[in-house]
Motif scaffolding. Structure first.
Motif, PDB file in Angstrom:
ATOM      1  N   GLY A 200      -3.209  17.867  42.216  1.00 42.94           N
ATOM      2  CA  GLY A 200      -3.482  18.809  43.292  1.00 42.94           C
ATOM      3  C   GLY A 200      -3.600  18.080  44.607  1.00 42.94           C
ATOM      4  N   VAL A 201      -3.465  18.821  45.691  1.00 37.88           N
ATOM      5  CA  VAL A 201      -3.601  18.254  47.030  1.00 37.88           C
ATOM      6  C   VAL A 201      -4.112  19.339  47.957  1.00 37.88           C
ATOM      7  CG1 VAL A 201      -1.180  18.725  47.621  1.00 37.88           C
ATOM      8  CG2 VAL A 201      -2.410  16.967  48.868  1.00 37.88           C
ATOM      9  N   GLY A 202      -4.953  18.947  48.897  1.00 36.70           N
ATOM     10  CA  GLY A 202      -5.456  19.944  49.834  1.00 36.70           C
ATOM     11  C   GLY A 202      -6.159  19.328  51.025  1.00 36.70           C
ATOM     12  N   TRP A 203      -6.274  20.147  52.059  1.00 34.63           N
ATOM     13  CA  TRP A 203      -7.032  19.804  53.261  1.00 34.63           C
ATOM     14  C   TRP A 203      -8.450  20.336  53.080  1.00 34.63           C
ATOM     15  CZ3 TRP A 203      -5.164  16.596  56.751  1.00 34.63           C
ATOM     16  CH2 TRP A 203      -3.786  16.501  56.934  1.00 34.63           C
ATOM     17  N   PHE A 204      -9.436  19.511  53.415  1.00 35.00           N
ATOM     18  CA  PHE A 204     -10.835  19.916  53.277  1.00 35.00           C
ATOM     19  C   PHE A 204     -11.607  19.540  54.531  1.00 35.00           C
ATOM     20  CE2 PHE A 204      -9.169  19.056  49.077  1.00 35.00           C
ATOM     21  CZ  PHE A 204      -9.516  20.216  48.395  1.00 35.00           C
ATOM     22  N   PRO A 205     -12.547  20.403  54.955  1.00 31.73           N
ATOM     23  CA  PRO A 205     -13.437  20.003  56.042  1.00 31.73           C
ATOM     24  C   PRO A 205     -14.121  18.685  55.661  1.00 31.73           C
ATOM     25  CG  PRO A 205     -13.765  22.311  55.474  1.00 31.73           C
ATOM     26  CD  PRO A 205     -12.868  21.733  54.431  1.00 31.73           C
ATOM     27  N   VAL A 206     -14.456  17.877  56.637  1.00 35.97           N
ATOM     28  CA  VAL A 206     -14.984  16.533  56.396  1.00 35.97           C
ATOM     29  C   VAL A 206     -16.133  16.536  55.393  1.00 35.97           C
ATOM     30  CG1 VAL A 206     -16.146  14.557  57.454  1.00 35.97           C
ATOM     31  CG2 VAL A 206     -14.210  15.625  58.620  1.00 35.97           C
ATOM     32  N   GLY A 207     -17.112  17.402  55.582  1.00 32.40           N
ATOM     33  CA  GLY A 207     -18.268  17.427  54.671  1.00 32.40           C
ATOM     34  C   GLY A 207     -17.871  17.694  53.231  1.00 32.40           C
ATOM     35  N   GLU A 208     -16.979  18.638  53.031  1.00 35.66           N
ATOM     36  CA  GLU A 208     -16.531  18.945  51.677  1.00 35.66           C
ATOM     37  C   GLU A 208     -15.709  17.796  51.099  1.00 35.66           C
ATOM     38  OE1 GLU A 208     -14.002  22.211  49.095  1.00 35.66           O
ATOM     39  OE2 GLU A 208     -14.542  22.702  51.159  1.00 35.66           O
ATOM     40  N   ALA A 209     -14.871  17.184  51.921  1.00 36.47           N
ATOM     41  CA  ALA A 209     -14.078  16.038  51.450  1.00 36.47           C
ATOM     42  C   ALA A 209     -14.994  14.906  50.990  1.00 36.47           C
ATOM     43  CB  ALA A 209     -13.137  15.549  52.553  1.00 36.47           C
ATOM     44  N   LEU A 210     -16.045  14.640  51.750  1.00 37.87           N
ATOM     45  CA  LEU A 210     -16.986  13.578  51.377  1.00 37.87           C
ATOM     46  C   LEU A 210     -17.680  13.904  50.055  1.00 37.87           C
ATOM     47  CD1 LEU A 210     -18.452  12.810  54.894  1.00 37.87           C
ATOM     48  CD2 LEU A 210     -17.080  11.247  53.489  1.00 37.87           C
ATOM     49  N   ARG A 211     -17.996  15.171  49.832  1.00 38.95           N
ATOM     50  CA  ARG A 211     -18.624  15.572  48.564  1.00 38.95           C
ATOM     51  C   ARG A 211     -17.636  15.479  47.398  1.00 38.95           C
ATOM     52  NH1 ARG A 211     -20.915  19.128  52.138  1.00 38.95           N
ATOM     53  NH2 ARG A 211     -19.429  20.796  51.675  1.00 38.95           N
ATOM     54  N   ARG A 212     -16.388  15.811  47.636  1.00 35.16           N
ATOM     55  CA  ARG A 212     -15.388  15.812  46.566  1.00 35.16           C
ATOM     56  C   ARG A 212     -14.943  14.417  46.140  1.00 35.16           C
ATOM     57  NH1 ARG A 212     -11.933  20.445  45.272  1.00 35.16           N
ATOM     58  NH2 ARG A 212     -12.801  22.238  46.339  1.00 35.16           N
ATOM     59  N   LEU A 213     -14.860  13.496  47.082  1.00 35.33           N
ATOM     60  CA  LEU A 213     -14.350  12.165  46.739  1.00 35.33           C
ATOM     61  C   LEU A 213     -15.153  11.558  45.600  1.00 35.33           C
ATOM     62  CD1 LEU A 213     -13.529  10.652  50.235  1.00 35.33           C
ATOM     63  CD2 LEU A 213     -11.921  10.936  48.337  1.00 35.33           C
ATOM     64  N   SER A 214     -14.447  10.988  44.648  1.00 33.03           N
ATOM     65  CA  SER A 214     -15.080  10.459  43.437  1.00 33.03           C
ATOM     66  C   SER A 214     -15.672   9.070  43.610  1.00 33.03           C
ATOM     67  CB  SER A 214     -14.057  10.443  42.297  1.00 33.03           C
ATOM     68  OG  SER A 214     -13.627  11.761  42.014  1.00 33.03           O
ATOM     69  N   HIS A 215     -15.234   8.326  44.633  1.00 31.92           N
ATOM     70  CA  HIS A 215     -15.672   6.934  44.768  1.00 31.92           C
ATOM     71  C   HIS A 215     -16.290   6.679  46.144  1.00 31.92           C
ATOM     72  CE1 HIS A 215     -13.716   6.067  41.002  1.00 31.92           C
ATOM     73  NE2 HIS A 215     -12.631   6.671  41.451  1.00 31.92           N
ATOM     74  N   GLN A 216     -17.428   6.005  46.141  1.00 31.79           N
ATOM     75  CA  GLN A 216     -18.140   5.715  47.386  1.00 31.79           C
ATOM     76  C   GLN A 216     -17.290   4.894  48.347  1.00 31.79           C
ATOM     77  OE1 GLN A 216     -21.172   6.848  48.502  1.00 31.79           O
ATOM     78  NE2 GLN A 216     -20.525   5.890  50.416  1.00 31.79           N
ATOM     79  N   ASN A 217     -16.502   3.948  47.843  1.00 30.42           N
ATOM     80  CA  ASN A 217     -15.712   3.113  48.758  1.00 30.42           C
ATOM     81  C   ASN A 217     -14.692   3.957  49.534  1.00 30.42           C
ATOM     82  OD1 ASN A 217     -13.885   3.481  46.634  1.00 30.42           O
ATOM     83  ND2 ASN A 217     -13.885   1.327  46.035  1.00 30.42           N
ATOM     84  N   GLU A 218     -14.216   5.052  48.957  1.00 30.49           N
ATOM     85  CA  GLU A 218     -13.315   5.933  49.700  1.00 30.49           C
ATOM     86  C   GLU A 218     -14.086   6.797  50.694  1.00 30.49           C
ATOM     87  OE1 GLU A 218     -10.752   7.934  46.883  1.00 30.49           O
ATOM     88  OE2 GLU A 218      -9.334   6.261  47.030  1.00 30.49           O
ATOM     89  N   ARG A 219     -15.308   7.180  50.356  1.00 29.26           N
ATOM     90  CA  ARG A 219     -16.144   7.884  51.339  1.00 29.26           C
ATOM     91  C   ARG A 219     -16.399   6.973  52.536  1.00 29.26           C
ATOM     92  NH1 ARG A 219     -18.181  10.173  46.578  1.00 29.26           N
ATOM     93  NH2 ARG A 219     -19.751   8.572  46.246  1.00 29.26           N
ATOM     94  N   ASP A 220     -16.635   5.698  52.265  1.00 31.46           N
ATOM     95  CA  ASP A 220     -16.830   4.737  53.356  1.00 31.46           C
ATOM     96  C   ASP A 220     -15.606   4.669  54.267  1.00 31.46           C
ATOM     97  OD1 ASP A 220     -19.346   4.192  52.304  1.00 31.46           O
ATOM     98  OD2 ASP A 220     -18.701   2.342  51.293  1.00 31.46           O
ATOM     99  N   MET A 221     -14.412   4.766  53.692  1.00 29.48           N
ATOM    100  CA  MET A 221     -13.182   4.765  54.491  1.00 29.48           C
ATOM    101  C   MET A 221     -13.114   5.999  55.385  1.00 29.48           C
ATOM    102  SD  MET A 221     -11.228   2.195  54.445  1.00 29.48           S
ATOM    103  CE  MET A 221     -11.452   0.644  53.572  1.00 29.48           C
ATOM    104  N   ILE A 222     -13.583   7.130  54.882  1.00 35.27           N
ATOM    105  CA  ILE A 222     -13.606   8.343  55.710  1.00 35.27           C
ATOM    106  C   ILE A 222     -14.547   8.141  56.894  1.00 35.27           C
ATOM    107  CG2 ILE A 222     -14.234  10.803  55.796  1.00 35.27           C
ATOM    108  CD1 ILE A 222     -11.610  10.216  54.312  1.00 35.27           C
ATOM    109  N   TYR A 223     -15.715   7.536  56.659  1.00 38.48           N
ATOM    110  CA  TYR A 223     -16.638   7.263  57.771  1.00 38.48           C
ATOM    111  C   TYR A 223     -15.983   6.345  58.803  1.00 38.48           C
ATOM    112  CZ  TYR A 223     -20.383   9.422  55.053  1.00 38.48           C
ATOM    113  OH  TYR A 223     -21.156  10.320  54.356  1.00 38.48           O
ATOM    114  N   ARG A 224     -15.271   5.323  58.349  1.00 34.81           N
ATOM    115  CA  ARG A 224     -14.546   4.435  59.278  1.00 34.81           C
ATOM    116  C   ARG A 224     -13.492   5.218  60.050  1.00 34.81           C
ATOM    117  NH1 ARG A 224     -12.984  -1.032  55.935  1.00 34.81           N
ATOM    118  NH2 ARG A 224     -15.087  -1.494  55.249  1.00 34.81           N
ATOM    119  N   ALA A 225     -12.764   6.071  59.334  1.00 38.10           N
ATOM    120  CA  ALA A 225     -11.713   6.867  59.975  1.00 38.10           C
ATOM    121  C   ALA A 225     -12.308   7.763  61.062  1.00 38.10           C
ATOM    122  CB  ALA A 225     -10.973   7.700  58.933  1.00 38.10           C
TER     123      ALA A 225
END
Length: 140
Positions: free
Chosen positions: A100-125
């Motif tokens: 699956g693929v989709g666009w998510f508001p930032v807060g929801e994307a952060l909740r959905r991501l399975s790995h903390q290191n990818e959440r950290d990348m979103i914060y950097r972005a």
């Protein structure tokens, strides 16, 4: 991958393992490619979205174990991430690799991501996005 909408920023995510894992798009560097080219190609292949690289974000190194014919091997991968902006396209999952693929508001994307290191990348972005002298034009 970010895009600015009238109601705020959205993040592009992919679902793997029958939707049990949510992740950022990523893939293998092909011969003759540089990491930014790989990022653009992999986003297009995995999601159907055309994007442009705005800035490097860094890399994530991780390890996993594979078992083949009773032999366990540890594999190390390093994934280079980039701040990318949406250009065109509709989310369409690559059937062979993505569930699956989709666009998510930032807060929801952060909740959905399975790995903390990818959440950290979103914060950097998000930090890099806010620091851009001129952000891409919002889409509807």
């Amino acid at each position: 991958m970010l895009r600015e909408r009238e109601r705020g920023l959205e993040v592009l995510l992919i679902a793997l393992k029958e939707g049990r894992v949510w992740s950022l798009p990523k893939g293998q560097v092909e011969q003759g490619e540089h990491h930014p080219q790989t990022a653009v190609r992999e986003v297009r292949e995995e999601t159907g979205i055309q994007a442009e690289v705005l800035a490097p974000l860094g890399s994530i190194r991780y390890h996993f174990t594979v078992k083949d014919e009773g032999i366990q091997t540890t594999v190390t991968k390093e994934v280079y991430h980039f701040l990318m902006a949406y250009l065109a396209g509709e989310p369409t999952p690559q059937k062979e690799e993505v569930d699956g693929v989709g666009w998510f508001p930032v807060g929801e994307a952060l909740r959905r991501l399975s790995h903390q290191n990818e959440r950290d990348m979103i914060y950097r972005a998000l930090e890099r996005w806010e620091a851009l002298p001129q952000r891409p034009t919002p889409t509807r």
